[in-house]
Design a protein around this motif. Sequence first.
Motif, PDB file in Angstrom:
ATOM      1  N   ASP A 124       0.812  -1.295  -0.088  1.00  0.00           N
ATOM      2  CA  ASP A 124       0.033   0.037   0.171  1.00  0.00           C
ATOM      3  C   ASP A 124       0.961   1.336  -0.002  1.00  0.00           C
ATOM      4  O   ASP A 124       0.261   2.405   0.212  1.00  0.00           O
ATOM      5  CB  ASP A 124      -0.861  -0.107   1.386  1.00  0.00           C
ATOM      6  N   GLN A 125       2.111   1.047  -0.154  1.00  0.00           N
ATOM      7  CA  GLN A 125       3.025   2.131   0.058  1.00  0.00           C
ATOM      8  C   GLN A 125       2.958   3.071   1.187  1.00  0.00           C
ATOM      9  O   GLN A 125       3.137   4.224   1.049  1.00  0.00           O
ATOM     10  CB  GLN A 125       3.135   2.991  -1.362  1.00  0.00           C
ATOM     11  N   GLN A 126       2.839   2.448   2.373  1.00  0.00           N
ATOM     12  CA  GLN A 126       2.645   3.362   3.697  1.00  0.00           C
ATOM     13  C   GLN A 126       3.944   3.333   4.308  1.00  0.00           C
ATOM     14  O   GLN A 126       3.998   2.837   5.552  1.00  0.00           O
ATOM     15  CB  GLN A 126       1.429   2.666   4.386  1.00  0.00           C
ATOM     16  N   ASP A 127       4.940   3.782   3.894  1.00  0.00           N
ATOM     17  CA  ASP A 127       6.181   3.935   4.361  1.00  0.00           C
ATOM     18  C   ASP A 127       6.324   4.537   5.634  1.00  0.00           C
ATOM     19  O   ASP A 127       6.896   4.060   6.671  1.00  0.00           O
ATOM     20  CB  ASP A 127       7.238   4.738   3.323  1.00  0.00           C
ATOM     21  N   GLN A 128       5.603   5.668   5.909  1.00  0.00           N
ATOM     22  CA  GLN A 128       5.604   6.258   7.301  1.00  0.00           C
ATOM     23  C   GLN A 128       4.956   5.342   8.319  1.00  0.00           C
ATOM     24  O   GLN A 128       5.508   5.480   9.414  1.00  0.00           O
ATOM     25  CB  GLN A 128       4.820   7.736   7.082  1.00  0.00           C
ATOM     26  N   ARG A 129       3.880   4.512   8.147  1.00  0.00           N
ATOM     27  CA  ARG A 129       3.344   3.775   8.869  1.00  0.00           C
ATOM     28  C   ARG A 129       4.250   2.564   9.300  1.00  0.00           C
ATOM     29  O   ARG A 129       4.495   2.262  10.447  1.00  0.00           O
ATOM     30  CB  ARG A 129       2.019   3.090   8.239  1.00  0.00           C
ATOM     31  N   ILE A 130       4.843   2.153   8.279  1.00  0.00           N
ATOM     32  CA  ILE A 130       5.888   1.051   8.343  1.00  0.00           C
ATOM     33  C   ILE A 130       7.045   1.368   9.439  1.00  0.00           C
ATOM     34  O   ILE A 130       7.256   0.754  10.532  1.00  0.00           O
ATOM     35  CB  ILE A 130       6.390   0.707   7.107  1.00  0.00           C
ATOM     36  N   TYR A 131       7.496   2.830   9.185  1.00  0.00           N
ATOM     37  CA  TYR A 131       8.524   3.333  10.218  1.00  0.00           C
ATOM     38  C   TYR A 131       7.971   3.488  11.527  1.00  0.00           C
ATOM     39  O   TYR A 131       8.837   3.146  12.618  1.00  0.00           O
ATOM     40  CB  TYR A 131       9.220   4.486   9.722  1.00  0.00           C
ATOM     41  N   ASP A 132       6.550   3.975  11.934  1.00  0.00           N
ATOM     42  CA  ASP A 132       6.220   4.150  12.895  1.00  0.00           C
ATOM     43  C   ASP A 132       5.938   2.689  13.807  1.00  0.00           C
ATOM     44  O   ASP A 132       6.209   2.617  14.859  1.00  0.00           O
ATOM     45  CB  ASP A 132       4.649   4.472  12.912  1.00  0.00           C
ATOM     46  N   LEU A 133       5.550   1.539  12.920  1.00  0.00           N
ATOM     47  CA  LEU A 133       5.486   0.475  13.564  1.00  0.00           C
ATOM     48  C   LEU A 133       6.874  -0.222  14.040  1.00  0.00           C
ATOM     49  O   LEU A 133       7.142  -0.945  14.977  1.00  0.00           O
ATOM     50  CB  LEU A 133       4.819  -0.633  12.735  1.00  0.00           C
TER      51      LEU A 133
END
Length: 138
Positions: A124-133
């Motif tokens: 889903d190209q959710q890089d910021q969410r990946i980083y947050d997790l």
Amino acid sequence: MQKLFKTDMLYADQTFETSSDLGLLSKQEILAFFDQVDWYEQAELADHEEFSPTLSVEDQDKKRLFWVAVIGNKTSIIFLVETDIDIELRKKFLGLFSYRSRVDSITKELNQQQARQFLELFMDQQDQRIYDLYIQKK
């Protein structure tokens, strides 16, 4: 049009040269494949082999790669995920000024549900969410 990802699976009894090219798959097909793999069995088989079972997903448009590998045995497994993400962070230095730092890749040990979540966020190209997790589960 549905986005497709180049997908490969390295099973416990394969080498990099003989890994299974699954072709171009949709997000739903990749998640269904991830769910159907018997990761515990693969980890047990890999305990006697040279390579860890690894699912690789490539976003060819963005030239990005995500992979998830499993290690362990029939009763206990750990998922290792790695992906290249492209986010900029603002950091403060001695409280005086801020600077930007780029995160190029992350590697994380997770359980199966968390690994699946990271895979879905990658597609889903959710890089910021990946980083947050990544930061949250450190």
